[in-house]
Design an enzyme around this catalytic site. Structure first.
Site, PDB file in Angstrom:
ATOM      1  N   ASP A 146      24.370 -11.027   5.163  1.00 48.31           N
ATOM      2  CA  ASP A 146      24.262 -11.868   3.695  1.00 48.31           C
ATOM      3  C   ASP A 146      25.691 -11.944   3.551  1.00 48.31           C
ATOM      4  O   ASP A 146      26.649 -12.875   2.680  1.00 48.31           O
ATOM      5  CB  ASP A 146      23.769 -11.318   3.048  1.00 48.31           C
ATOM      6  CG  ASP A 146      24.112 -11.942   1.311  1.00 48.31           C
ATOM      7  OD1 ASP A 146      24.162 -13.584   1.756  1.00 48.31           O
ATOM      8  OD2 ASP A 146      24.499 -11.953   0.139  1.00 48.31           O
ATOM      9  N   LEU A 165       0.810  -1.200  -0.447  1.00 51.08           N
ATOM     10  CA  LEU A 165       0.724  -0.436  -0.153  1.00 51.08           C
ATOM     11  C   LEU A 165       0.862   1.443  -0.191  1.00 51.08           C
ATOM     12  O   LEU A 165       0.234   2.375   0.474  1.00 51.08           O
ATOM     13  CB  LEU A 165      -0.712  -0.088   0.977  1.00 51.08           C
ATOM     14  CG  LEU A 165      -2.284  -1.149   1.018  1.00 51.08           C
ATOM     15  CD1 LEU A 165      -2.754  -1.264   2.635  1.00 51.08           C
ATOM     16  CD2 LEU A 165      -2.203  -1.194  -0.058  1.00 51.08           C
ATOM     17  N   CYS A 166       2.284   1.352  -0.205  1.00 52.84           N
ATOM     18  CA  CYS A 166       2.736   2.419  -0.498  1.00 52.84           C
ATOM     19  C   CYS A 166       2.837   2.682  -1.220  1.00 52.84           C
ATOM     20  O   CYS A 166       2.972   1.834  -2.654  1.00 52.84           O
ATOM     21  CB  CYS A 166       4.894   1.852   0.143  1.00 52.84           C
ATOM     22  SG  CYS A 166       4.725   1.844   1.492  1.00 52.84           S
ATOM     23  N   HIS A 167       2.850   4.210  -1.774  1.00 56.87           N
ATOM     24  CA  HIS A 167       3.554   5.131  -2.648  1.00 56.87           C
ATOM     25  C   HIS A 167       4.273   4.932  -3.811  1.00 56.87           C
ATOM     26  O   HIS A 167       5.535   5.170  -2.544  1.00 56.87           O
ATOM     27  CB  HIS A 167       2.158   6.178  -2.863  1.00 56.87           C
ATOM     28  CG  HIS A 167       0.894   6.757  -2.637  1.00 56.87           C
ATOM     29  ND1 HIS A 167       0.737   6.235  -1.503  1.00 56.87           N
ATOM     30  CD2 HIS A 167      -0.250   7.003  -2.569  1.00 56.87           C
ATOM     31  CE1 HIS A 167      -0.584   6.650  -0.853  1.00 56.87           C
ATOM     32  NE2 HIS A 167      -1.375   6.722  -2.234  1.00 56.87           N
ATOM     33  N   MET A 176       8.923   4.877   5.239  1.00 52.59           N
ATOM     34  CA  MET A 176       8.888   3.587   4.674  1.00 52.59           C
ATOM     35  C   MET A 176       9.833   3.596   3.969  1.00 52.59           C
ATOM     36  O   MET A 176      10.734   2.040   3.588  1.00 52.59           O
ATOM     37  CB  MET A 176       7.958   3.204   3.950  1.00 52.59           C
ATOM     38  CG  MET A 176       6.762   2.492   4.552  1.00 52.59           C
ATOM     39  SD  MET A 176       6.619   2.070   6.281  1.00 52.59           S
ATOM     40  CE  MET A 176       6.829   0.330   5.575  1.00 52.59           C
ATOM     41  N   GLU A 177      10.048   4.422   3.506  1.00 51.17           N
ATOM     42  CA  GLU A 177      11.564   4.363   1.923  1.00 51.17           C
ATOM     43  C   GLU A 177      12.774   4.372   2.678  1.00 51.17           C
ATOM     44  O   GLU A 177      13.819   3.582   2.884  1.00 51.17           O
ATOM     45  CB  GLU A 177      11.841   5.156   0.817  1.00 51.17           C
ATOM     46  CG  GLU A 177      10.562   4.550   0.067  1.00 51.17           C
ATOM     47  CD  GLU A 177       9.263   5.746   0.523  1.00 51.17           C
ATOM     48  OE1 GLU A 177       8.428   5.363  -0.505  1.00 51.17           O
ATOM     49  OE2 GLU A 177       8.883   6.179   1.402  1.00 51.17           O
TER      50      GLU A 177
END
Length: 175
Positions: A140, A78-80, A125-126
């Site tokens: 990793d 739901l992120c733009h 969110m980014e």
């Protein structure tokens, strides 16, 4: 301004939807997020020496974090998709000399991601995705040295811009 306790991702019928931002103003926005990676002395030393089998751990993690920010709207449903105008990834060793375990001191790497945009919606969110992706990349690249590494405290440190106002994490906030 306090966050609204109701999720904006549900409509009046309780159905999931993407928030409509067409009526919002474009503003300059910035968000800073961080993540911590606790590791063994051998793993920390490998980063400091810069001689791992896979290459420069921090350079690769920095690139991965930037890519993570750019891919956020593909990963979080739901992120733009917003224009990402700047992303920086910084690393520093956290002094944990107050730890009960002397072996843990200076073996925690903090990744800090700062993202900026001019958009109708935030860039939190980014920045969180960038910090998380960079931390996962460190894991990793060093898992052959230390599979017991722990990634924690993935969190928003600050945000500015937009209708909801600014946020800055209290420096004493452990959560």
């Amino acid at each position: 301004m306090k966050p609204d306790p109701r999720s904006t991702h549900f409509n009046a019928a309780g159905e999931v939807h993407m928030v409509d931002v067409t009526g919002k103003d474009i503003t300059v926005r910035e968000a800073v997020a961080s993540a911590r990676i606790h590791m063994s002395a051998d793993a920390a030393e490998a980063i400091r020496r810069g001689d791992t089998k896979k290459g420069d751990v921090l350079a690769v993690a920095r690139l991965a974090g930037i890519a993570g920010a750019k891919w956020t709207s593909h990963l979080i449903p739901l992120c733009h998709a917003i224009p990402i105008e700047a992303v920086s990834i910084d690393f520093d060793w956290v002094d944990e000399s107050d730890s009960d375990d002397d072996a843990v001191a200076n073996q925690t790497l903090r990744c800090t991601a700062t993202a900026r945009t001019t958009a109708k919606t935030g860039i939190e969110m980014e920045s969180l995705t960038a910090a998380s992706t960079a931390a996962l990349t460190v894991y990793d690249m060093l898992k052959s040295v230390d599979r017991a590494m722990v990634i924690d405290q993935v969190r928003l440190e600050s945000k500015s811009g937009g209708k909801s106002g600014d946020f800055r994490r209290d420096t004493g906030d452990k959560a």
